[in-house]
Design a protein around this motif. Sequence first.
Motif, PDB file in Angstrom:
ATOM      1  N   PHE A 175      71.912 -96.915  60.510  1.00  0.00           N
ATOM      2  CA  PHE A 175      72.043 -96.756  60.803  1.00  0.00           C
ATOM      3  C   PHE A 175      71.456 -94.997  61.374  1.00  0.00           C
ATOM      4  O   PHE A 175      71.796 -94.540  62.211  1.00  0.00           O
ATOM      5  CB  PHE A 175      73.686 -95.417  61.369  1.00  0.00           C
ATOM      6  N   GLY A 176      70.193 -94.545  60.538  1.00  0.00           N
ATOM      7  CA  GLY A 176      69.562 -93.420  60.969  1.00  0.00           C
ATOM      8  C   GLY A 176      69.951 -92.700  60.267  1.00  0.00           C
ATOM      9  O   GLY A 176      70.959 -92.134  60.006  1.00  0.00           O
ATOM     10  N   THR A 220      73.200 -86.889  65.876  1.00  0.00           N
ATOM     11  CA  THR A 220      73.912 -87.563  66.667  1.00  0.00           C
ATOM     12  C   THR A 220      74.584 -88.653  66.456  1.00  0.00           C
ATOM     13  O   THR A 220      75.047 -89.717  67.370  1.00  0.00           O
ATOM     14  CB  THR A 220      72.354 -87.999  67.471  1.00  0.00           C
ATOM     15  N   ARG A 221      75.520 -88.613  65.852  1.00  0.00           N
ATOM     16  CA  ARG A 221      76.693 -89.773  65.599  1.00  0.00           C
ATOM     17  C   ARG A 221      77.691 -89.638  66.180  1.00  0.00           C
ATOM     18  O   ARG A 221      77.799 -88.243  66.327  1.00  0.00           O
ATOM     19  CB  ARG A 221      76.849 -89.638  63.934  1.00  0.00           C
ATOM     20  N   SER A 222      78.154 -90.933  66.999  1.00  0.00           N
ATOM     21  CA  SER A 222      79.206 -90.303  67.793  1.00  0.00           C
ATOM     22  C   SER A 222      80.490 -90.162  67.158  1.00  0.00           C
ATOM     23  O   SER A 222      80.346 -90.325  65.846  1.00  0.00           O
ATOM     24  CB  SER A 222      78.879 -91.777  68.577  1.00  0.00           C
ATOM     25  N   PRO A 223      81.754 -89.957  67.884  1.00  0.00           N
ATOM     26  CA  PRO A 223      82.810 -90.067  66.879  1.00  0.00           C
ATOM     27  C   PRO A 223      83.273 -91.325  66.701  1.00  0.00           C
ATOM     28  O   PRO A 223      83.371 -91.811  65.667  1.00  0.00           O
ATOM     29  CB  PRO A 223      83.991 -89.530  67.906  1.00  0.00           C
ATOM     30  N   TRP A 247      81.574 -83.749  59.236  1.00  0.00           N
ATOM     31  CA  TRP A 247      81.025 -83.219  61.049  1.00  0.00           C
ATOM     32  C   TRP A 247      81.023 -81.855  60.160  1.00  0.00           C
ATOM     33  O   TRP A 247      80.100 -80.311  61.141  1.00  0.00           O
ATOM     34  CB  TRP A 247      82.592 -83.260  61.371  1.00  0.00           C
ATOM     35  N   GLY A 248      81.810 -81.283  60.313  1.00  0.00           N
ATOM     36  CA  GLY A 248      81.412 -79.874  59.897  1.00  0.00           C
ATOM     37  C   GLY A 248      80.242 -79.464  58.991  1.00  0.00           C
ATOM     38  O   GLY A 248      80.011 -78.207  59.140  1.00  0.00           O
ATOM     39  N   TYR A 249      80.347 -80.219  58.072  1.00  0.00           N
ATOM     40  CA  TYR A 249      79.040 -80.116  57.313  1.00  0.00           C
ATOM     41  C   TYR A 249      78.260 -80.364  57.684  1.00  0.00           C
ATOM     42  O   TYR A 249      76.719 -79.375  58.025  1.00  0.00           O
ATOM     43  CB  TYR A 249      79.216 -81.875  55.857  1.00  0.00           C
ATOM     44  N   ASP A 250      77.195 -81.815  58.494  1.00  0.00           N
ATOM     45  CA  ASP A 250      76.657 -81.569  59.424  1.00  0.00           C
ATOM     46  C   ASP A 250      76.898 -80.360  60.494  1.00  0.00           C
ATOM     47  O   ASP A 250      75.118 -80.131  60.530  1.00  0.00           O
ATOM     48  CB  ASP A 250      77.050 -83.341  60.577  1.00  0.00           C
ATOM     49  N   LYS A 251      77.690 -79.703  60.954  1.00  0.00           N
ATOM     50  CA  LYS A 251      77.250 -78.605  61.820  1.00  0.00           C
ATOM     51  C   LYS A 251      76.809 -77.280  61.499  1.00  0.00           C
ATOM     52  O   LYS A 251      76.214 -77.116  61.429  1.00  0.00           O
ATOM     53  CB  LYS A 251      79.000 -77.939  62.906  1.00  0.00           C
ATOM     54  N   VAL A 252      77.264 -76.930  60.170  1.00  0.00           N
ATOM     55  CA  VAL A 252      76.805 -75.884  59.222  1.00  0.00           C
ATOM     56  C   VAL A 252      75.239 -76.494  58.631  1.00  0.00           C
ATOM     57  O   VAL A 252      73.997 -75.412  58.058  1.00  0.00           O
ATOM     58  CB  VAL A 252      78.010 -75.547  57.699  1.00  0.00           C
TER      59      VAL A 252
END
Length: 138
Positions: A62-63, A68-71, A124-129
């Motif tokens: 999925f890349g 850019t991953r959707s919910p 999600w939090g990890y990706d944001k940080v």
Amino acid sequence: MSTKERILHTLLFELLALLLITLLGPLLIPVASHTLAGIAILLSLIAMGWNYGYNLAFDRLFGADRQTRSPLLRLVHGLGFELGLLPLTLPVLMWTLSMSLWQVLLLDIGAILFFLVYAIAFNWGYDKVRARPGLCGS
């Protein structure tokens, strides 16, 4: 993600999960704390191995751009991880807790629901940080 970062990601995920299980587990499962801790560590080691391989394969399919991953894709990711882990954990839980397949399956379904929410929130939090400038090679 580099191999080094994948290992860091997995360790952070599992350490936080162990902390949560150690604090919340005795409230839900009638097992001695030291027994629960041992089971949690064993399951954590199994999950870490699965986590590394699963996330590597998922990123290839999925890349690698996790921002850019959707919910919906995050939900698919979490469900796939938990359903793939199930056949690895059921026999361990049956053996260590001396419970039937049905009892362990019900217990594991509760754990899957918890970890599904936990995994989505953690990732999600990890990706944001991780996306912050100056962190993780950004």
